[in-house]
Design a protein around this motif. Structure first.
Motif, short mmCIF file in Angstrom:
data_model
loop_
_atom_site.label_atom_id
_atom_site.label_comp_id
_atom_site.label_asym_id
_atom_site.label_seq_id
_atom_site.Cartn_x
_atom_site.Cartn_y
_atom_site.Cartn_z
N ASP A 120 31.54 32.75 42.52
CA ASP A 120 31.16 34.05 43.09
C ASP A 120 29.94 34.61 42.37
O ASP A 120 29.93 35.76 41.91
N THR A 121 28.88 33.81 42.28
CA THR A 121 27.69 34.22 41.51
C THR A 121 26.93 35.35 42.19
O THR A 121 26.33 36.19 41.51
N VAL A 122 26.94 35.39 43.52
CA VAL A 122 26.22 36.46 44.22
C VAL A 122 26.84 37.81 43.89
O VAL A 122 26.13 38.79 43.60
N HIS A 123 28.17 37.88 43.94
CA HIS A 123 28.87 39.12 43.60
C HIS A 123 28.66 39.48 42.14
O HIS A 123 28.41 40.64 41.79
N PHE A 124 28.73 38.47 41.27
CA PHE A 124 28.57 38.71 39.83
C PHE A 124 27.18 39.29 39.53
O PHE A 124 27.01 40.18 38.71
N ALA A 125 26.17 38.79 40.23
CA ALA A 125 24.80 39.24 39.97
C ALA A 125 24.62 40.72 40.29
O ALA A 125 23.72 41.38 39.75
N SER A 126 25.50 41.28 41.14
CA SER A 126 25.39 42.69 41.52
C SER A 126 26.14 43.63 40.57
O SER A 126 26.03 44.84 40.69
N ILE A 127 26.90 43.05 39.65
CA ILE A 127 27.66 43.88 38.70
C ILE A 127 26.70 44.50 37.69
O ILE A 127 25.90 43.81 37.06
N LYS A 128 26.79 45.79 37.52
CA LYS A 128 25.81 46.52 36.71
C LYS A 128 25.79 46.08 35.26
O LYS A 128 24.74 45.86 34.67
N ASN A 129 26.97 45.97 34.64
CA ASN A 129 27.01 45.64 33.21
C ASN A 129 27.08 44.13 32.95
O ASN A 129 27.16 43.71 31.80
N GLN A 130 27.09 43.34 34.01
CA GLN A 130 27.07 41.88 33.88
C GLN A 130 28.25 41.37 33.05
O GLN A 130 28.12 40.44 32.26
N GLU A 131 29.42 41.96 33.25
CA GLU A 131 30.63 41.53 32.55
C GLU A 131 31.74 41.32 33.57
O GLU A 131 31.90 42.10 34.51
N ALA A 132 32.52 40.29 33.35
CA ALA A 132 33.68 40.02 34.20
C ALA A 132 34.74 39.32 33.35
O ALA A 132 34.48 38.91 32.21
N TYR A 133 35.94 39.18 33.94
CA TYR A 133 37.07 38.62 33.20
C TYR A 133 37.74 37.56 34.07
O TYR A 133 37.90 37.74 35.29
N ILE A 134 38.15 36.50 33.41
CA ILE A 134 38.81 35.38 34.09
C ILE A 134 40.25 35.30 33.59
O ILE A 134 40.50 35.24 32.38
N GLY A 135 41.19 35.29 34.53
CA GLY A 135 42.60 35.19 34.18
C GLY A 135 43.47 36.02 35.10
O GLY A 135 42.98 36.68 36.02
N SER A 136 44.75 35.99 34.84
CA SER A 136 45.71 36.72 35.66
C SER A 136 45.79 38.17 35.18
O SER A 136 46.25 38.44 34.06
N TYR A 137 45.33 39.10 36.03
CA TYR A 137 45.29 40.52 35.67
C TYR A 137 46.64 41.16 35.96
O TYR A 137 47.18 41.07 37.06
N LYS A 138 47.20 41.84 34.96
CA LYS A 138 48.46 42.56 35.11
C LYS A 138 48.34 43.94 34.46
O LYS A 138 47.53 44.14 33.56
N GLN A 139 49.18 44.86 34.91
CA GLN A 139 49.29 46.17 34.28
C GLN A 139 50.70 46.34 33.75
O GLN A 139 51.67 45.91 34.39
N PHE A 140 50.83 46.95 32.59
CA PHE A 140 52.13 47.09 31.95
C PHE A 140 52.09 48.24 30.95
O PHE A 140 51.01 48.79 30.64
N LEU A 141 53.23 48.63 30.44
CA LEU A 141 53.35 49.69 29.43
C LEU A 141 53.40 49.06 28.04
O LEU A 141 54.11 48.07 27.82
N THR A 142 52.65 49.65 27.12
CA THR A 142 52.63 49.16 25.74
C THR A 142 53.15 50.25 24.80
O THR A 142 52.50 51.29 24.64
N PRO A 143 54.30 50.04 24.17
CA PRO A 143 54.76 50.98 23.15
C PRO A 143 54.14 50.65 21.80
O PRO A 143 53.74 49.50 21.55
N SER A 144 54.04 51.63 20.95
CA SER A 144 53.55 51.39 19.60
C SER A 144 54.14 52.45 18.67
O SER A 144 54.53 53.53 19.11
N ILE A 145 54.21 52.13 17.41
CA ILE A 145 54.68 53.05 16.39
C ILE A 145 53.63 53.12 15.29
O ILE A 145 52.91 52.14 15.04
#
Length: 458
Positions: free
Chosen positions: A345-370
């Motif tokens: 997807d180089t055409v799409h990537f070239a339009s990204i303003k900060n020229q950064e992307a991520y490869i992998g399975s994207y998930k959202q979750f809760l992170t506890p910490s102490i």
């Protein structure tokens, strides 16, 4: 008949009004003195038993603690001031906070504080070298509700068998503070009397004054008198509290003073960062919008010793919405690397303003910490030591730590004006992050800044 009685009637009204004004003034002046004497008496009659009681009034203790708890270096720290700003360089987070508590003018301890504000990253965190700029594009509304605990004061010289001898040699700190407080009170009562005398003289000048044309002198005096005594009461109640706090700080007529406070802080995002993510090099890039809400529970114990110094011990539990990018679970790539590795997807990537992307399975979750933090200042010192440990739980079990040297700068009025903490930060101490990733140095030098502003919340 009308011509004869009207001036006489008006004269009677004016005389009665003047009498009421001067009578009210006298009552107001005496009321202020009586209120100060009542505050003093309420504090003095506290028993000198068990080395635990009151040395100064409640409002004076608020001022005393505002000075002693002036260590503010990050969002969530206690501040007795209307506004305060903090900055942490390791995260790049700037917070601006406003306390909504109004000063009532009564002699009572502060029990709760409600504050709201904003936090935003003014620079990407971790010096752009660790955890992939974890706090990028953060703008959040913060709401903080703090419950302040009871203040416990211990002092020496309360042995009932030796009260007289302890008083004679000055070791009875309770009686010594009672004497100082009485001296302060009597000085203020004289000041109030002198201010009243000067004020009454100024009122007499209104009788023949041309400064209030078209107004009744009696009504003008009533307005002036009301404002004078309102301001006088506020000024001297505050002054009495402040002088008590200054006397206790100067003399150290106490063994220890301790208290605690507990805060619940909610973080609600106002600006949403966006990431471009692909499951693999052959998959198209898609835009992801996380929702980084957060909730923190913070409890602090505070001790002030007249000999050994000042100690803060804080523990906190946090819960935050996290995702694969902020948890460093995805592979970051730039356009050149993506293209060289065969990304489709180089055409799409070239339009990204900060020229950064991520490869992998994207998930959202809760992170506890102490987190636990210990801060110590030696006696009469504005330079201290701090140590912090932070453990993340769940997907990434990161263990971070921080050593710091906090410095409290005071202004010409000898009250805290600025807090600066030089810090050494250590990240991922147990090496939980994939060793194949190029994370750079896992330590950094940083600074924490706290800036209290405006009036005290007492």
């Amino acid at each position: 008949m009308i011509t004869y009685h009207l001036p006489r009637f008006l004269l009677t009204v004016i005389i009665v009004s003047l009498l009421n004004v001067f009578n009210a003034a006298a009552q107001d002046g005496e009321r202020i003195k009586e209120e100060l004497q009542t505050i003093n008496k309420t504090t003095t009659i506290q028993p000198c038993i068990g080395n635990n009681g009151k040395l100064i009034s409640n409002r004076a203790m608020n001022i005393f603690l505002a000075d002693k708890t002036s260590y503010v270096s990050e969002n969530g720290d206690l501040s007795y001031y209307t506004n305060y700003v903090t900055l942490q360089s390791n995260t790049g987070l700037l917070s601006i906070n406003h306390n909504f508590q109004k000063a009532k003018g009564n002699d009572e301890p502060l029990k709760t504080l409600l504050s709201a504000g904003f936090k935003a990253n003014i620079a990407d965190g971790f010096n752009t070298s660790f955890l992939d700029k974890r706090y990028k594009n953060v703008l959040a509304l913060t709401i903080n509700h703090t419950w302040l605990g009871k203040v416990h004061t211990k002092f020496s010289g309360c042995d009932p068998n030796n009260v007289i001898s302890n008083s004679a040699n000055g070791s009875n700190q309770k009686l010594s503070m009672d004497a100082l407080r009485a001296g302060i009170l009597n000085s203020l009562l004289i000041e109030i009397k002198n201010r009243e005398d000067d004020f009454q003289k100024s009122l007499l000048l209104l009788e023949s004054s041309t400064q209030i044309p078209g107004q009744s002198p009696a009504l003008a005096k009533q307005i002036i008198t009301q404002n004078f005594y309102e301001d006088l009461a506020e000024e001297y109640k505050e002054k009495y509290a402040r002088l008590q706090a200054e006397a206790l700080t100067k003399t150290n007529y106490f063994k220890s003073i301790s208290t605690h406070w507990t805060s619940i802080i909610a973080y609600v995002p106002l600006a949403f960062p966006k990431y471009y993510v692909a499951g693999n090099l052959s998959s198209p890039l898609s835009q992801k919008h996380p929702y980084p809400i957060g909730l923190s529970f913070i409890h602090t114990q505070f001790w002030e010793s007249s000999k050994t110094g000042r100690l803060f011990f804080t523990v906190s539990a946090n819960l935050s919405a996290d995702n694969g990018v902020t948890a460093n679970l995805l592979q970051k790539t730039n356009f050149t690397d993506y293209k060289n590795l065969g990304g489709s997807d180089t055409v799409h990537f070239a339009s990204i303003k900060n020229q950064e992307a991520y490869i992998g399975s994207y998930k959202q979750f809760l992170t506890p910490s102490i987190k636990a933090r210990l801060v110590y200042f030696t006696h009469n010192s504005h330079v201290g030591l701090s140590f912090l440990m932070e453990q993340y739980l769940g997907t990434n079990n990161l263990l971070n730590s921080r050593f710091g040297i906090p410095i409290i700068l005071i202004n010409s009025k000898k009250i805290p004006a600025l807090n600066i903490e030089m810090q050494v930060n250590f990240f991922d101490m147990t090496h939980q992050i994939n060793r194949d990733r190029k994370l750079g140095n896992k330590s950094s030098i940083g600074v924490g800044i706290g800036f209290p502003m405006s009036r005290l919340m007492y």
